[in-house]
Write a protein that holds these residues in place. Structure first.
Motif, short mmCIF file in Angstrom:
data_model
loop_
_atom_site.label_atom_id
_atom_site.label_comp_id
_atom_site.label_asym_id
_atom_site.label_seq_id
_atom_site.Cartn_x
_atom_site.Cartn_y
_atom_site.Cartn_z
N PRO A 80 0.83 -1.20 0.00
CA PRO A 80 0.00 0.00 0.00
C PRO A 80 0.87 1.26 0.00
O PRO A 80 1.96 1.28 0.55
CB PRO A 80 -0.78 -0.10 1.32
CG PRO A 80 -0.65 -1.51 1.76
CD PRO A 80 0.62 -2.03 1.18
N GLU A 111 -4.97 -0.01 -7.80
CA GLU A 111 -5.93 -0.07 -6.70
C GLU A 111 -6.06 -1.51 -6.23
O GLU A 111 -6.15 -2.45 -7.03
CB GLU A 111 -7.29 0.44 -7.15
CG GLU A 111 -8.31 0.46 -6.03
CD GLU A 111 -9.63 1.09 -6.45
OE1 GLU A 111 -10.56 1.07 -5.63
OE2 GLU A 111 -9.73 1.60 -7.57
N LYS A 112 -6.04 -1.67 -4.93
CA LYS A 112 -6.27 -2.98 -4.33
C LYS A 112 -6.99 -2.74 -3.01
O LYS A 112 -6.56 -1.93 -2.20
CB LYS A 112 -4.94 -3.70 -4.08
CG LYS A 112 -5.09 -5.08 -3.48
CD LYS A 112 -3.73 -5.73 -3.31
CE LYS A 112 -3.86 -7.08 -2.64
NZ LYS A 112 -2.54 -7.68 -2.38
N GLY A 121 -9.51 -1.10 -2.39
CA GLY A 121 -10.00 0.28 -2.26
C GLY A 121 -8.93 1.33 -1.96
O GLY A 121 -9.26 2.49 -1.77
N THR A 122 -7.65 0.93 -1.91
CA THR A 122 -6.60 1.91 -1.65
C THR A 122 -5.49 1.79 -2.69
O THR A 122 -5.38 0.77 -3.39
CB THR A 122 -5.98 1.75 -0.25
OG1 THR A 122 -5.39 0.45 -0.13
CG2 THR A 122 -7.01 1.97 0.84
N LEU A 123 -4.68 2.80 -2.74
CA LEU A 123 -3.58 2.86 -3.68
C LEU A 123 -2.43 1.95 -3.25
O LEU A 123 -2.05 1.94 -2.08
CB LEU A 123 -3.07 4.31 -3.79
CG LEU A 123 -2.02 4.59 -4.85
CD1 LEU A 123 -2.61 4.38 -6.25
CD2 LEU A 123 -1.51 6.02 -4.70
N HIS A 124 -1.91 1.18 -4.18
CA HIS A 124 -0.77 0.30 -3.95
C HIS A 124 0.29 0.60 -5.00
O HIS A 124 0.00 1.17 -6.04
CB HIS A 124 -1.17 -1.17 -4.05
CG HIS A 124 -1.87 -1.69 -2.85
ND1 HIS A 124 -3.07 -1.19 -2.40
CD2 HIS A 124 -1.53 -2.67 -1.98
CE1 HIS A 124 -3.45 -1.85 -1.31
NE2 HIS A 124 -2.53 -2.76 -1.04
N GLY A 167 0.17 9.31 -7.45
CA GLY A 167 -0.91 8.69 -6.70
C GLY A 167 -2.10 9.62 -6.55
O GLY A 167 -3.25 9.21 -6.68
N THR A 210 -4.34 9.74 -9.56
CA THR A 210 -5.21 8.59 -9.83
C THR A 210 -6.58 8.75 -9.20
O THR A 210 -7.54 8.14 -9.67
CB THR A 210 -4.61 7.27 -9.29
OG1 THR A 210 -4.60 7.31 -7.86
CG2 THR A 210 -3.22 7.02 -9.86
N ILE A 261 -7.32 7.52 -6.42
CA ILE A 261 -7.46 6.38 -5.52
C ILE A 261 -6.96 6.81 -4.14
O ILE A 261 -5.88 7.38 -4.03
CB ILE A 261 -6.64 5.17 -6.01
CG1 ILE A 261 -7.08 4.77 -7.43
CG2 ILE A 261 -6.78 3.99 -5.05
CD1 ILE A 261 -6.11 3.80 -8.12
N ASP A 266 -4.35 13.08 -0.83
CA ASP A 266 -5.58 12.44 -1.30
C ASP A 266 -6.66 13.49 -1.51
O ASP A 266 -7.11 14.13 -0.56
CB ASP A 266 -6.02 11.40 -0.26
CG ASP A 266 -7.27 10.64 -0.68
OD1 ASP A 266 -7.68 10.78 -1.86
OD2 ASP A 266 -7.81 9.90 0.15
#
Length: 176
Positions: A26, A83-84, A86-89, A145, A148, A150, A173
């Motif tokens: 993450p 996205e994985k 629901g969060t940015l990875h 990030g 994106t 996300i 974010d």
């Protein structure tokens, strides 16, 4: 601390980070921002009382800043963001590994170049080199990030809304 021990510790940390990021992890704003800030703070403290600012020392420092941030930004641009849950990875790629290798070669070249021009050891702290590189990567990953849309991951620290990670995540974010 003995320079050989510092080198071994740096290599171990780099290998650990590379392996972890190749697996994917993450993107946490605190993890992006805090390590480079700590390392740069240590470097500034080390340089604060330095008073032998020769042309060689200034030139070396200027080149080091440019090279460190530049390779960090290249590394940050070579990562895959996805996205994985629901969060940015992020995940390192072969390109990232190549950039790591080139940056290590550039660091070695800077070391020998500094010796050749007579730059003093005091203006060459390893914490500065690593901190600048991590800062460049953090800037690029953070910006990419944020683009994106996300949400960044936020580690649960047991406190709600008062953690530095929460504040940094809100900065990066857009939805926070």
């Amino acid at each position: 601390m003995h320079p050989a021990l510092i080198a071994i510790a740096v290599i171990a940390i780099i290998v650990f980070v590379i392996v972890r990021r190749f697996r994917g992890e993450p993107v946490d704003a605190k993890d992006l921002a805090v390590p480079p800030l700590i390392l740069l703070g240590i470097s500034i403290k080390d340089l604060w009382g330095f008073d032998h600012w020769s042309a060689a020392n200034i030139a070396f420092l200027a080149v080091s800043v440019t090279v460190g941030i530049g390779f960090g930004m290249l590394r940050g641009g070579s990562t895959v963001l996805f996205e994985k849950d629901g969060t940015l990875h992020q995940r390192y790629t072969v390109k990232t590994l190549i950039v790591w290798g080139l940056s290590l070669a550039a660091s070695a070249g800077l070391h020998f170049g500094a010796q050749a021009i007579g730059a003093e050891e005091a203006v060459r702290p390893i914490t500065l080199s690593i901190g600048l590189s991590l800062l460049g990567e953090a800037i690029t990953c953070g910006w990419r990030g944020q683009q994106t849309g996300i949400p960044f991951a936020v580690k649960d620290s047991g406190r709600r809304g008062d953690d530095i990670g929460d504040r940094l995540s809100r900065i990066f974010d857009r939805s926070g």
